[in-house]
Design an enzyme around this catalytic site. Structure first.
Site, PDB file in Angstrom:
ATOM      1  CB  SER A 111     -16.745   7.662  -7.845  1.00 57.56           C
ATOM      2  OG  SER A 111     -15.688   6.725  -7.847  1.00 57.56           O
ATOM      3  CD  GLN A 131     -14.187   7.579  -3.658  1.00 59.12           C
ATOM      4  OE1 GLN A 131     -14.306   7.767  -4.863  1.00 59.12           O
ATOM      5  NE2 GLN A 131     -13.320   6.718  -3.154  1.00 59.12           N
ATOM      6  CE1 TYR A 133     -11.831   3.353  -3.194  1.00 56.27           C
ATOM      7  CE2 TYR A 133     -12.560   4.320  -5.261  1.00 56.27           C
ATOM      8  CZ  TYR A 133     -12.757   3.449  -4.206  1.00 56.27           C
ATOM      9  OH  TYR A 133     -13.896   2.688  -4.157  1.00 56.27           O
ATOM     10  CB  THR A 159     -12.750   5.331   0.083  1.00 53.85           C
ATOM     11  OG1 THR A 159     -13.968   5.907  -0.414  1.00 53.85           O
ATOM     12  CG2 THR A 159     -12.975   3.847   0.305  1.00 53.85           C
ATOM     13  CE  LYS A 232     -18.816   4.974   1.029  1.00 53.70           C
ATOM     14  NZ  LYS A 232     -18.113   3.725   0.645  1.00 53.70           N
TER      15      LYS A 232
END
Length: 362
Positions: A111, A131, A133, A159, A232
């Protein structure tokens, strides 16, 4: 004499044990969803409502759960979903979770808000996805992408469903803050003080994440990385097709584990239309993954029968992490694989191709 501990036979057993072990505020952080938790509940409920029509008189003396995700072989079609601040669940956090994923043979997604840096996690040797953001600071986005590439991440997962955090009432009611020894490893953030009715994590995220993320930014990102791009947080088939045509290597049908829009469709409910649209647009060039509500091997088999190439495993991996670090994580992932193999045998499926041909009643 104290009674012997109950055997760990299912991921649900791990959930019950983790709920007893973790502090109440951390457990709520792991367990809860947004709003009234309609979508959180629906994710698993709707998977439970998928019925399979088994095939009989099929030789299942040898059953293989092996598959491929993003062009690489995996012993079972699953990867660990991105989840933030795992050192709140276990002192070794993402280091242990990644080691458990490695032992289970499945990819581990780091993350953006990991409590261990991607470079340190890479030392475990796990198959890493990263991942991302979308941050207000475009330079910070570019830096994170570069760090993921240099650490050896095999894919980049953007994301796309989080312009802001959903109203996670359990965290708000507890005025949740992270334990003092847990922080975002990829940023230098000022610790948020306790404010009644406010989640400190939501406040930090609002300050960092850019709500203006658009398709143009996806193009910008695609031009700046050679890593396969996973989108995602997609539920609408038109969005899935647009992502595929924009160069995504995979789309994840997801409502963020019920933690964003309360009332969004259950992931499995949206899955068939996304699969149909993507296959019509680009064939098998883009993987379609399911995220949200997978708690059993039968759920995983249902996702495959509905057209998914694989699933992301979220909370169950954290339950295992809470119970036993790397060993616990690997054990829960192993239970899911064992349950999938049993379900495939009983459904008359010697391999994943046969699983994809199963008839469902949904």
């Amino acid at each position: 004499m104290a009674p012997a501990p109950a055997p760990l036979l299912t991921p649900a057993d791990a959930e019950a044990a983790a709920a007893r072990l973790l502090p109440a505020d951390v457990w709520d952080f792991v367990r809860s969803g947004a709003g009234t938790e309609r979508t959180l509940t629906a994710n698993t409920t709707m998977l439970d409502r998928v019925s399979l029509l088994p095939r009989v008189l099929v030789d299942v003396s040898a059953v293989s759960t092996a598959g491929r995700l993003l062009g690489s072989d995996v012993p079972a079609p699953m990867a660990v979903a991105p989840m933030a601040y795992q050192r709140a669940v276990h002192p070794d956090g993402e280091l242990a979770a990644a080691a458990g994923a490695l032992a289970a043979g499945v990819p581990f997604t780091v993350s953006t808000f990991s409590s261990v840096a991607v470079e340190d996690i890479a030392v475990t040797g796990a198959d890493l996805w990263f991942q991302l953001y979308w941050l207000r600071d475009r330079g910070a986005v570019a830096e994170l992408v570069a760090r993921a590439e240099q650490a050896g991440a095999r894919a980049l997962m953007l994301t796309v469903d989080t312009p802001r955090l959903g109203r996670r009432l359990a965290d708000m009611r507890r005025s949740f803050t992270l334990p003092p020894d847990v922080a975002a490893a990829h940023f230098s953030l000022n610790a948020e003080g306790v404010q009644a009715g406010v989640s400190a994590l939501a406040a930090q995220t609002a300050a960092l994440v850019d709500p203006a993320l658009s398709w143009a930014d996806l193009d910008w990102l695609r031009e700046r990385t050679s890593l396969p791009l996973i989108c995602k947080g997609i539920l609408h088939p038109d969005d899935a097709v647009r992502a595929a045509r924009a160069g995504a290597a995979a789309v994840v049908v997801s409502n963020h584990g019920g933690r964003q829009l309360d009332g969004a469709a259950a992931s499995v409910t949206a899955l068939p239309a996304v699969v149909t649209a993507v296959r019509a647009a680009v064939g098998d060039k883009v993987d379609v993954l399911l995220d949200g509500g997978v708690r059993t091997g039968a759920h995983l088999l249902s996702a495959l029968a509905l057209g998914a190439d694989g699933v992301l495993v979220g909370r169950p991996a954290l339950w295992g992490l809470a119970l036993g670090g790397a060993t616990g994580t690997a054990r829960v992932l192993g239970l899911l694989r064992a349950e999938l193999e049993d379900a495939m045998a009983l459904a008359g499926c010697p391999d994943l191709a046969a699983a994809a041909r199963l008839t469902t009643i949904h």
